[in-house]
Structure formats: C-alpha cells, structure tokens
Design a protein around this motif. Sequence first.
Motif, mmCIF file in Angstrom:
data_model
loop_
_atom_site.group_PDB
_atom_site.id
_atom_site.type_symbol
_atom_site.label_atom_id
_atom_site.label_comp_id
_atom_site.label_asym_id
_atom_site.label_seq_id
_atom_site.Cartn_x
_atom_site.Cartn_y
_atom_site.Cartn_z
ATOM 1 N N LYS A 144 -6.381 -20.538 14.881
ATOM 2 C CA LYS A 144 -7.320 -21.307 14.271
ATOM 3 C C LYS A 144 -8.314 -20.462 13.710
ATOM 4 C CE LYS A 144 -6.634 -25.388 17.213
ATOM 5 N NZ LYS A 144 -7.393 -26.616 18.070
ATOM 6 N N ARG A 145 -9.155 -20.956 12.565
ATOM 7 C CA ARG A 145 -9.857 -20.031 11.801
ATOM 8 C C ARG A 145 -11.194 -19.647 12.677
ATOM 9 N NH1 ARG A 145 -10.008 -16.194 8.482
ATOM 10 N NH2 ARG A 145 -12.326 -15.603 8.290
ATOM 11 N N ASP A 146 -11.594 -20.557 13.558
ATOM 12 C CA ASP A 146 -12.543 -20.238 14.311
ATOM 13 C C ASP A 146 -12.394 -19.228 15.441
ATOM 14 O OD1 ASP A 146 -14.186 -21.751 12.961
ATOM 15 O OD2 ASP A 146 -14.198 -23.519 14.428
ATOM 16 N N ASN A 147 -11.038 -19.021 15.657
ATOM 17 C CA ASN A 147 -10.642 -18.026 16.603
ATOM 18 C C ASN A 147 -10.349 -16.781 16.213
ATOM 19 O OD1 ASN A 147 -11.355 -19.796 18.952
ATOM 20 N ND2 ASN A 147 -9.136 -20.525 19.055
ATOM 21 N N ILE A 148 -9.963 -16.636 14.941
ATOM 22 C CA ILE A 148 -9.728 -15.190 14.275
ATOM 23 C C ILE A 148 -10.609 -14.061 14.990
ATOM 24 C CG2 ILE A 148 -9.704 -14.139 12.327
ATOM 25 C CD1 ILE A 148 -7.325 -16.051 12.440
ATOM 26 N N PHE A 149 -11.856 -14.446 15.021
ATOM 27 C CA PHE A 149 -12.750 -13.425 15.679
ATOM 28 C C PHE A 149 -13.518 -13.794 16.801
ATOM 29 C CE2 PHE A 149 -12.714 -11.700 11.062
ATOM 30 C CZ PHE A 149 -12.281 -10.369 11.510
ATOM 31 N N GLY A 150 -13.725 -15.269 16.873
ATOM 32 C CA GLY A 150 -14.573 -15.441 18.011
ATOM 33 C C GLY A 150 -13.955 -16.173 19.184
ATOM 34 N N GLY A 162 -8.224 -10.924 17.919
ATOM 35 C CA GLY A 162 -9.256 -10.917 17.238
ATOM 36 C C GLY A 162 -9.974 -9.485 17.059
ATOM 37 N N TYR A 163 -10.124 -8.987 18.299
ATOM 38 C CA TYR A 163 -10.692 -7.622 18.318
ATOM 39 C C TYR A 163 -9.866 -6.766 17.567
ATOM 40 C CZ TYR A 163 -13.557 -3.895 20.011
ATOM 41 O OH TYR A 163 -14.468 -2.730 20.130
ATOM 42 N N VAL A 164 -8.571 -6.651 17.651
ATOM 43 C CA VAL A 164 -7.642 -5.829 17.106
ATOM 44 C C VAL A 164 -7.719 -5.986 15.417
ATOM 45 C CG1 VAL A 164 -5.181 -5.406 16.283
ATOM 46 C CG2 VAL A 164 -5.971 -5.737 18.888
ATOM 47 N N CYS A 165 -7.928 -7.262 15.003
ATOM 48 C CA CYS A 165 -8.282 -7.542 13.660
ATOM 49 C C CYS A 165 -9.188 -6.683 13.203
ATOM 50 C CB CYS A 165 -8.539 -8.915 13.325
ATOM 51 S SG CYS A 165 -8.825 -9.418 11.721
ATOM 52 N N GLY A 166 -10.619 -6.718 13.813
ATOM 53 C CA GLY A 166 -11.577 -6.076 13.336
ATOM 54 C C GLY A 166 -11.390 -4.467 13.490
ATOM 55 N N ALA A 167 -10.636 -4.117 14.250
ATOM 56 C CA ALA A 167 -10.602 -2.624 14.695
ATOM 57 C C ALA A 167 -9.483 -1.944 13.684
ATOM 58 C CB ALA A 167 -9.844 -2.314 15.949
ATOM 59 N N VAL A 168 -8.714 -2.886 13.220
ATOM 60 C CA VAL A 168 -7.637 -2.279 12.041
ATOM 61 C C VAL A 168 -8.225 -2.255 10.620
ATOM 62 C CG1 VAL A 168 -5.556 -2.764 10.736
ATOM 63 C CG2 VAL A 168 -5.702 -2.944 13.262
ATOM 64 N N LEU A 169 -8.970 -3.515 10.216
ATOM 65 C CA LEU A 169 -9.763 -3.286 9.010
ATOM 66 C C LEU A 169 -10.634 -2.442 8.952
ATOM 67 C CD1 LEU A 169 -9.276 -7.313 8.097
ATOM 68 C CD2 LEU A 169 -7.827 -5.268 7.231
#
Length: 240
Positions: A144-150, A162-169
């Motif tokens: 869900k959108r709210d869980n992509i990062f949070g 979510g952590y991997v998303c931030g670490a890659v981008l």
Amino acid sequence: MKYIRDNTGRLYTRPHFEPIELDRECEQIICAFLKQKYGEVKFPVPTDALDVLIERDAQDLDKYADLSAEGDDVEGVTEFIPGQKPRVKISARLSENPKLENRLRTTLTHEWGHVKFHAPLWLTDTMTPDMFGKRPERTTIKCKRDNIFGASEYDWMECQAGYVCGAVLMPHTRVKAIAREYFESIRQRDPLGATSPAAAVLIGRVVGAFQVSADAARVRMLKLKILSELGRGLSLERGA
C-alpha cells in the motif's frame, strides 16, 4: 545478517538486517548495475533501469496491472511461489500517468526489494527444514502507498523493502555527501529538525539529485539521522 524468529507467522525464521548492511549492499548492487548497463554510475537512476533490474531478478513484471480489486491504496504486488522466482505487478495508474513517475519509481524499487531480499526464502531447495520448520506457502505481498516507506517494524517484509527502496534510489554515501556539503555551508553539525526551513532546502537538493518525492527524501534522511524529529544528535561522520 542473521535469522530470527518470524513473529508474523509467515515463516519459522526470517532475516534480520542492520540498516548499514542494507545501505552497503544496496549501494554496491545499484552502482555495479548502472556501471554495467551504462558504462558509468550516474544518479538519478533512470526509471527504465528499474524495470530492467526487476526483470533480471523476477520471473515476470507487469507494469500495467489492474489492482483495483486489491484496494485503492495498493500500488504494487509481489507474489512469491515456492521454488520459482516471484512475479511483480505494478498498478497501471502509476505507469500511465507521467505526473506519478516518482511514485512509480519508488513502487518499482520497493517491489525489487522484495524480489532481491525475500524471494530466496521461497526457493526452498536451498533451505533446510530446520531453518523454517515448514515449507513456505505461496504468498502475495500487497504494498500500500502508506507502507512504501512507512511500514511498522512488525511487518518486517514491508519495512525492509521500504528501507531498500530508499537505499537504492538514494545511496547513503551520496546522500551524506550532499548533506555534509550543505551542513558545512551553513556551519551546522547536528541533524536538522525535519520541519525546519533549512531542512526544506536540503530536502530540495536531495529531490533534485535523485528524482524522488520530498516525502521520500525526508524519510530517507530521517533514517540516516541527517534529519531529526527532535533536531538533536550527530550522524555525518565519514564512513558511517
């Protein structure tokens, strides 16, 4: 990385990563991938490259999936199949609307986080029965959108993806370099309050450097302790 008990009941045990482990591995992976594909390491990561990254590691990627039956807030789905590579679906509304490209980018990278770090748990031919206590069943993760990062730490699969998303981008060494340069320019040592005017300027610089949303940049720098809800602490040491 170590294995600990999975309190969600999906598996008997599950992987636990320290943040710095994910930061280092994700930066190594994305830099090697960009170097191989483009001959240089350059950010922001092209959106098309994120497609290729998933297609390399997953069985299938459908970027124009109708996920309406999953709920209005579900933007990505990863299906784990025992003994096979996973299948990834991305909501068509993200792929079809150029104004939502940043959301598409974060959703693609989030799902790749599942593919890279969680799919091996379903490739049970390489696992011993004692590790899991039972063979993992076919499982679908709805993002869900709210869980992509949070996502909460209890939902460890979403939290890790979510952590991997931030670490890659937004690789940690590059974000810290941007922050360090800005901190030196304003003679700042401690992390900035996340809602301060100075933080807004830094968030803008990260948004421009990595083609992410302001919210994604803010969350990433909170995780790296460059920003703080309280505005206290110190986290920009070289090599941290």
